[in-house]
Design an enzyme around this catalytic site. Structure first.
Site, PDB file in Angstrom:
ATOM      1  N   TYR A 138      -2.344  12.866  -0.025  1.00 37.78           N
ATOM      2  CA  TYR A 138      -1.886  13.934   1.322  1.00 37.78           C
ATOM      3  C   TYR A 138      -1.852  15.309   0.598  1.00 37.78           C
ATOM      4  O   TYR A 138      -1.787  15.896   1.481  1.00 37.78           O
ATOM      5  CB  TYR A 138      -0.442  13.296   1.405  1.00 37.78           C
ATOM      6  CG  TYR A 138      -0.453  12.281   2.505  1.00 37.78           C
ATOM      7  CD1 TYR A 138      -0.881  11.005   2.326  1.00 37.78           C
ATOM      8  CD2 TYR A 138       0.492  12.398   3.442  1.00 37.78           C
ATOM      9  CE1 TYR A 138      -1.054  10.050   3.266  1.00 37.78           C
ATOM     10  CE2 TYR A 138       0.203  11.394   4.622  1.00 37.78           C
ATOM     11  CZ  TYR A 138      -0.081  10.427   4.494  1.00 37.78           C
ATOM     12  OH  TYR A 138      -0.248   9.437   5.435  1.00 37.78           O
ATOM     13  N   LYS A 189      -4.210   0.157  -6.518  1.00 36.71           N
ATOM     14  CA  LYS A 189      -5.537  -0.287  -6.714  1.00 36.71           C
ATOM     15  C   LYS A 189      -6.027   0.051  -8.065  1.00 36.71           C
ATOM     16  O   LYS A 189      -6.984   0.685  -8.204  1.00 36.71           O
ATOM     17  CB  LYS A 189      -6.225   0.640  -5.619  1.00 36.71           C
ATOM     18  CG  LYS A 189      -7.935   0.104  -5.232  1.00 36.71           C
ATOM     19  CD  LYS A 189      -7.761  -1.055  -4.547  1.00 36.71           C
ATOM     20  CE  LYS A 189      -9.348  -1.796  -4.309  1.00 36.71           C
ATOM     21  NZ  LYS A 189      -9.407  -2.957  -3.892  1.00 36.71           N
ATOM     22  N   ASP A 221      -5.089  -4.393  -1.239  1.00 42.07           N
ATOM     23  CA  ASP A 221      -5.770  -4.973  -0.374  1.00 42.07           C
ATOM     24  C   ASP A 221      -5.412  -6.367  -0.286  1.00 42.07           C
ATOM     25  O   ASP A 221      -4.763  -6.887   1.052  1.00 42.07           O
ATOM     26  CB  ASP A 221      -7.402  -5.148  -0.551  1.00 42.07           C
ATOM     27  CG  ASP A 221      -7.895  -5.352  -2.029  1.00 42.07           C
ATOM     28  OD1 ASP A 221      -6.840  -5.511  -2.828  1.00 42.07           O
ATOM     29  OD2 ASP A 221      -8.709  -5.706  -2.266  1.00 42.07           O
ATOM     30  N   ASP A 245       1.925   4.670   3.735  1.00 42.34           N
ATOM     31  CA  ASP A 245       1.920   4.936   4.920  1.00 42.34           C
ATOM     32  C   ASP A 245       1.318   3.679   5.778  1.00 42.34           C
ATOM     33  O   ASP A 245       1.795   3.194   7.057  1.00 42.34           O
ATOM     34  CB  ASP A 245       1.049   5.945   5.076  1.00 42.34           C
ATOM     35  CG  ASP A 245       0.649   6.640   6.603  1.00 42.34           C
ATOM     36  OD1 ASP A 245       1.711   6.583   7.495  1.00 42.34           O
ATOM     37  OD2 ASP A 245      -0.609   6.699   6.888  1.00 42.34           O
ATOM     38  N   ASP A 249       3.343   0.769   8.568  1.00 48.71           N
ATOM     39  CA  ASP A 249       2.816   0.393   9.669  1.00 48.71           C
ATOM     40  C   ASP A 249       2.791  -1.214  10.217  1.00 48.71           C
ATOM     41  O   ASP A 249       3.118  -1.506  10.949  1.00 48.71           O
ATOM     42  CB  ASP A 249       1.778   1.164  10.223  1.00 48.71           C
ATOM     43  CG  ASP A 249       1.873   2.475  11.055  1.00 48.71           C
ATOM     44  OD1 ASP A 249       2.944   3.019  10.859  1.00 48.71           O
ATOM     45  OD2 ASP A 249       1.126   2.848  11.757  1.00 48.71           O
TER      46      ASP A 249
HETATM   47  C1  IPM Z   1       4.214   8.707   9.024  1.00 52.75           C
HETATM   48  C2  IPM Z   1       3.293   9.370   9.675  1.00 52.75           C
HETATM   49  C3  IPM Z   1       2.802  10.648   9.162  1.00 52.75           C
HETATM   50  C4  IPM Z   1       2.273  10.307   7.772  1.00 52.75           C
HETATM   51  C5  IPM Z   1       1.942  11.676   9.940  1.00 52.75           C
HETATM   52  C6  IPM Z   1       2.368  11.775  11.162  1.00 52.75           C
HETATM   53  C7  IPM Z   1       1.590  12.792   9.033  1.00 52.75           C
HETATM   54  O1  IPM Z   1       2.182   8.523   9.945  1.00 52.75           O
HETATM   55  O2  IPM Z   1       5.371   9.114   8.768  1.00 52.75           O
HETATM   56  O3  IPM Z   1       4.101   7.572   8.568  1.00 52.75           O
HETATM   57  O4  IPM Z   1       1.161  10.080   7.520  1.00 52.75           O
HETATM   58  O5  IPM Z   1       3.069  10.389   6.734  1.00 52.75           O
HETATM   59 MG    MG Z   2       2.537   6.464   9.198  1.00 53.39          MG
END
Ligand code: IPM
Ligand code: MG
Length: 354
Positions: A138, A189, A221, A245, A249
């Site tokens: 990042y 990884k 993975d 990240d 999710d």
């Molecule tokens: C998160 C989001 C952010 C990230 C984006 C909006 C930059 O996906 O907070 O998980 O990738 O960190």
């Molecule tokens: Mg995110």
């Protein structure tokens, strides 16, 4: 206690408004809190031409904690990268040194049917993902675009971690696991990446100071697969920025909806930024459809982690539980036989419980 409130874009203002209702209700009961709002993300760009305006950053620095909604929207997608709303959130994390991102994924028993996974796989789920937040690909340099020798366009980023960066997030991982079920899984990884080889080495070294915590290492993975195969094998997961990240999710869907998951991003002294893990959902913005519970639960995390006010945090969490038990559901967690409500009504229901 001073809180900078950065509602942001899309559904941000609607969901943050519900969290503010909750905090103001507690303030009437004696919680001492001062709330001050500032533009951020696309709203920051609209107001000052910058997703993280100087005045907003100043307020965030002065405050004890920051409460955020979400940023981004189609209107801003064509801006140069530096002005995009996402840069606001990345920069504020970096400027405030918020390296430790805590993303709990807890399944409320009432929502077991809202998950796309079978009840026997997810019921009782309670895991904590700890994501490093200010390093990795990042922020690594160099990054950019160029043309190669044959004139073809190339894009490149740099995955990078230093030992101190890994050590401090590993320590948060071990300390968190020591207070929970004493199992830490470090995700990397290592079979491919140099960064991950160092990551695994340093996590193992830090682990020697925490003999009470059982540590394991898993390739990302495999971790992605294990999270849907048998998520309850995990207690605490610690991982880098990019993998965290993605995995957070994924983990959110185990709980029924990404609209339920709060997060805390902390610096070394537990100053923090609190936000739902979901995005600004421009498609449903302004329609009173968004689930405000992730933001309300983020405000509970704020009271717990930055202000050390466990009891107030617990009151919010209990109110959310009760509201779910009373069958209130926003569209994302709605099932036949429950009461469908909008963003505002969900906020009101939590306030009524309080
Ligand atoms: C998160 C989001 C952010 C990230 C984006 C909006 C930059 O996906 O907070 O998980 O990738 O960190
Ligand atoms: Mg995110």
């Amino acid at each position: 206690m001073k809180v900078a409130v950065l509602a942001g874009d899309g559904i941000g203002p609607e969901i943050v408004a519900q969290a503010l209702k909750v905090l103001r209700t507690l303030a009437r009961d004696g919680l001492r809190i001062e709330l001050e709002e500032a533009p951020f993300g696309g709203a920051g760009y609209d107001a000052h031409g910058d997703p993280l305006p100087e005045t907003t950053l100043k307020l965030a620095r002065q405050a004890d904690a920051v409460l955020c909604g979400a940023v981004g929207g189609p209107k801003y997608d064509t801006l140069p990268r530096a002005q995009r709303p996402e840069q606001g959130i990345l920069r504020i994390r970096k400027e405030l040194g918020l390296f430790a991102n805590l993303r709990p994924a807890v399944l409320y028993p009432e929502l077991v049917g809202a998950s796309t996974l079978k009840p026997e796989v997810v019921s009782g789920l309670d895991l904590m993902i700890i994501r490093e937040l200010t390093g990795d690909i990042y922020f690594g340099e160099p990054r950019g675009r160029r043309k190669n020798a044959s004139g073809a366009r190339e894009g490149f980023d740099t995955m990078h971690y230093s030992e101190p960066e890994i050590r401090r997030i590993a320590e948060i991982g071990f300390r968190t696991a020591a207070k929970r079920n004493k199992k830490l899984c470090s995700v990397d990884k290592e079979n491919v990446l140099e960064t991950s080889r160092l990551w695994r080495e340093v996590v193992s070294e830090v682990g020697k100071d925490y003999p009470q915590v059982e540590v394991s290492h898993m390739y990302v993975d495999n971790a992605a697969m294990q999270l849907v195969r048998n998520p309850r094998q995990f207690d605490v997961i610690v991982t880098g920025n990019l993998f965290g990240d993605i995995l957070s999710d994924e983990a959110s869907m185990l709980t029924g909806s990404i609209g339920m998951l709060p997060s805390a991003s902390l610096d070394a002294r537990a100053k923090g930024l609190y936000e739902p893990i979901h995005g600004s959902a421009p498609d449903i913005a302004g329609k009173n459809l968004a689930n405000p519970l992730a933001t309300i639960l983020s405000s509970a995390m704020m009271l717990r982690y930055t202000f050390n006010q466990d009891e107030w945090a617990y009151r919010i969490e209990a109110a959310v539980k009760n509201v779910l038990a009373r069958s209130y559901r926003t569209a994302d967690i709605y099932e036949a036989g429950t009461r469908k409500v909008g963003t505002n009504e969900m906020g009101d229901a939590v306030v009524a419980e309080l």
